[in-house]
Motif scaffolding. Structure first.
Motif, mmCIF file in Angstrom:
data_model
loop_
_atom_site.group_PDB
_atom_site.id
_atom_site.type_symbol
_atom_site.label_atom_id
_atom_site.label_comp_id
_atom_site.label_asym_id
_atom_site.label_seq_id
_atom_site.Cartn_x
_atom_site.Cartn_y
_atom_site.Cartn_z
ATOM 1 N N VAL A 227 0.838 -1.202 0.000
ATOM 2 C CA VAL A 227 0.000 0.000 0.000
ATOM 3 C C VAL A 227 0.871 1.251 0.000
ATOM 4 O O VAL A 227 0.600 2.221 -0.731
ATOM 5 C CB VAL A 227 -0.946 -0.009 1.216
ATOM 6 C CG1 VAL A 227 -1.713 1.309 1.319
ATOM 7 C CG2 VAL A 227 -1.923 -1.178 1.121
ATOM 8 N N LEU A 228 1.928 1.253 0.801
ATOM 9 C CA LEU A 228 2.828 2.403 0.851
ATOM 10 C C LEU A 228 3.486 2.640 -0.497
ATOM 11 O O LEU A 228 3.471 3.763 -1.028
ATOM 12 C CB LEU A 228 3.899 2.172 1.922
ATOM 13 C CG LEU A 228 5.025 3.211 1.988
ATOM 14 C CD1 LEU A 228 4.486 4.549 2.464
ATOM 15 C CD2 LEU A 228 6.163 2.724 2.904
ATOM 16 N N VAL A 229 4.075 1.585 -1.068
ATOM 17 C CA VAL A 229 4.755 1.724 -2.360
ATOM 18 C C VAL A 229 3.774 2.139 -3.438
ATOM 19 O O VAL A 229 4.075 3.000 -4.282
ATOM 20 C CB VAL A 229 5.461 0.396 -2.729
ATOM 21 C CG1 VAL A 229 5.961 0.437 -4.173
ATOM 22 C CG2 VAL A 229 6.616 0.132 -1.776
ATOM 23 N N ALA A 243 -1.813 2.482 -12.652
ATOM 24 C CA ALA A 243 -0.700 1.744 -12.058
ATOM 25 C C ALA A 243 -1.182 0.969 -10.847
ATOM 26 O O ALA A 243 -2.001 1.428 -10.080
ATOM 27 C CB ALA A 243 0.416 2.711 -11.635
ATOM 28 N N GLY A 244 -0.680 -0.222 -10.671
ATOM 29 C CA GLY A 244 -1.094 -1.044 -9.538
ATOM 30 C C GLY A 244 -0.245 -2.272 -9.455
ATOM 31 O O GLY A 244 0.731 -2.423 -10.184
ATOM 32 N N PRO A 245 -0.600 -3.180 -8.533
ATOM 33 C CA PRO A 245 0.191 -4.399 -8.377
ATOM 34 C C PRO A 245 0.197 -5.206 -9.656
ATOM 35 O O PRO A 245 -0.811 -5.272 -10.354
ATOM 36 C CB PRO A 245 -0.540 -5.151 -7.242
ATOM 37 C CG PRO A 245 -1.348 -4.105 -6.550
ATOM 38 C CD PRO A 245 -1.710 -3.110 -7.594
ATOM 39 N N ASP A 246 1.325 -5.816 -9.964
ATOM 40 C CA ASP A 246 1.360 -6.637 -11.152
ATOM 41 C C ASP A 246 0.626 -7.946 -10.894
ATOM 42 O O ASP A 246 0.256 -8.278 -9.778
ATOM 43 C CB ASP A 246 2.797 -6.879 -11.624
ATOM 44 C CG ASP A 246 3.631 -7.653 -10.619
ATOM 45 O OD1 ASP A 246 3.040 -8.427 -9.840
ATOM 46 O OD2 ASP A 246 4.865 -7.489 -10.626
ATOM 47 N N ALA A 247 0.415 -8.697 -11.941
ATOM 48 C CA ALA A 247 -0.422 -9.886 -11.813
ATOM 49 C C ALA A 247 0.296 -11.040 -11.140
ATOM 50 O O ALA A 247 -0.340 -11.998 -10.699
ATOM 51 C CB ALA A 247 -0.892 -10.338 -13.215
ATOM 52 N N GLU A 248 1.639 -10.955 -11.015
ATOM 53 C CA GLU A 248 2.347 -12.130 -10.534
ATOM 54 C C GLU A 248 2.433 -12.192 -9.019
ATOM 55 O O GLU A 248 2.084 -13.187 -8.410
ATOM 56 C CB GLU A 248 3.762 -12.166 -11.131
ATOM 57 C CG GLU A 248 3.760 -12.387 -12.635
ATOM 58 C CD GLU A 248 5.164 -12.491 -13.198
ATOM 59 O OE1 GLU A 248 6.111 -12.432 -12.375
ATOM 60 O OE2 GLU A 248 5.311 -12.622 -14.415
ATOM 61 N N GLY A 249 2.887 -11.127 -8.388
ATOM 62 C CA GLY A 249 3.136 -11.263 -6.956
ATOM 63 C C GLY A 249 2.617 -10.135 -6.114
ATOM 64 O O GLY A 249 3.012 -9.995 -4.968
#
Length: 254
Positions: A227-229, A243-249
């Motif tokens: 969340v911070l990053v 932009a957001g978390p990638d699908a892998e990890g």
């Protein structure tokens, strides 16, 4: 060339088999004491007993309990060195995560230090080493492209995240209070049960969907770092709107 000055005398490090006291050694003893006891238990009398000296002996080095805590807080701040930070694109997220993990480990080694310093009105970040750490962390965020005021806010938010997590999440797991049983510090809080689905539909579903608990403190912390990053990534000048978390990890890839 000879000198008429008498040779300097060093203070002995031990006397009668016991380490001699200094202002720093008393402060470090207070930090060690906090590693085994709760903040409220740190008194001049209790620390003197732990050191095997009279309370009066401590007053030769610290003025009172507040001064003792001030010395301990300064040593605590000075002992942490900011790890290397890499603001390069693609590398800064893990660099920031590594820094937060390292700071978390430092705070966990001395639980209760922050709460105690605040209770005693000890000024935070007063030691030159800590000030340099803060300055370097601000520079790291500025190097990402954040305006200086936002770089300062990002620095403070990163520190607050770690300190708050250690005080409120790690502490009950690391040293459960005496009045709490194992069920009270279990991954799934005891009050979170499938009962009362009508009044608490989401909590009830969570209890049913995650019978083994909502995750360890380490898993919670990694989620907080995501969340911070992610929040910082969204504020960068070249941030993608989606932009957001990638699908892998679940790792952010700004």
């Amino acid at each position: 060339m000879s000198s008429d000055l008498p040779p300097s005398r060093r203070r002995p490090t031990h006397r009668k088999g016991r380490a001699t006291l200094t202002r720093e050694s008393v402060g470090r003893a207070a930090l060690d004491f906090l590693g085994d006891h709760r903040p409220a238990e740190l008194t001049m009398r209790s620390l003197a007993a732990a050191l095997g000296v009279s309370p009066r002996a401590l007053y030769n080095y610290v003025e009172d309990r507040r001064d003792l805590i001030t010395v301990a807080a300064e040593i605590f701040e000075a002992d942490w060195r900011l790890p290397p930070l890499d603001p390069a694109p693609g590398r800064w997220p893990e660099s920031l995560r590594a820094m937060c993990r390292d700071l978390r480990a430092h705070y966990r080694r001395h639980p209760g230090m922050t709460t105690l310093a605040l209770a005693e009105n000890v000024t935070a970040a007063r030691h030159p080493v800590m000030l340099r750490n803060v300055d370097a962390l601000i520079g790291f965020f500025a190097g990402l492209g954040l305006p200086l005021p936002d770089a300062y806010r990002a620095c403070m938010e990163s520190i607050r995240l770690v300190v708050g997590f250690v005080e409120f999440q790690d502490s009950p797991y690391d040293r459960p209070p005496a009045h709490l049983g194992p069920a009270d510090t279990a991954p799934l809080p005891p009050w979170l049960t499938p009962d009362g689905a009508d009044e608490l539909p989401h909590l009830s579903r969570l209890a049913a969907d995650m019978p083994d608990g909502t995750g360890s403190p380490d898993e919670f912390f990694e989620f907080s770092l995501d969340v911070l990053v992610g929040g910082i990534a969204a504020r960068l000048p070249d941030a993608e709107p989606d932009a957001g978390p990638d699908a892998e990890g679940g790792q952010w890839s700004p």
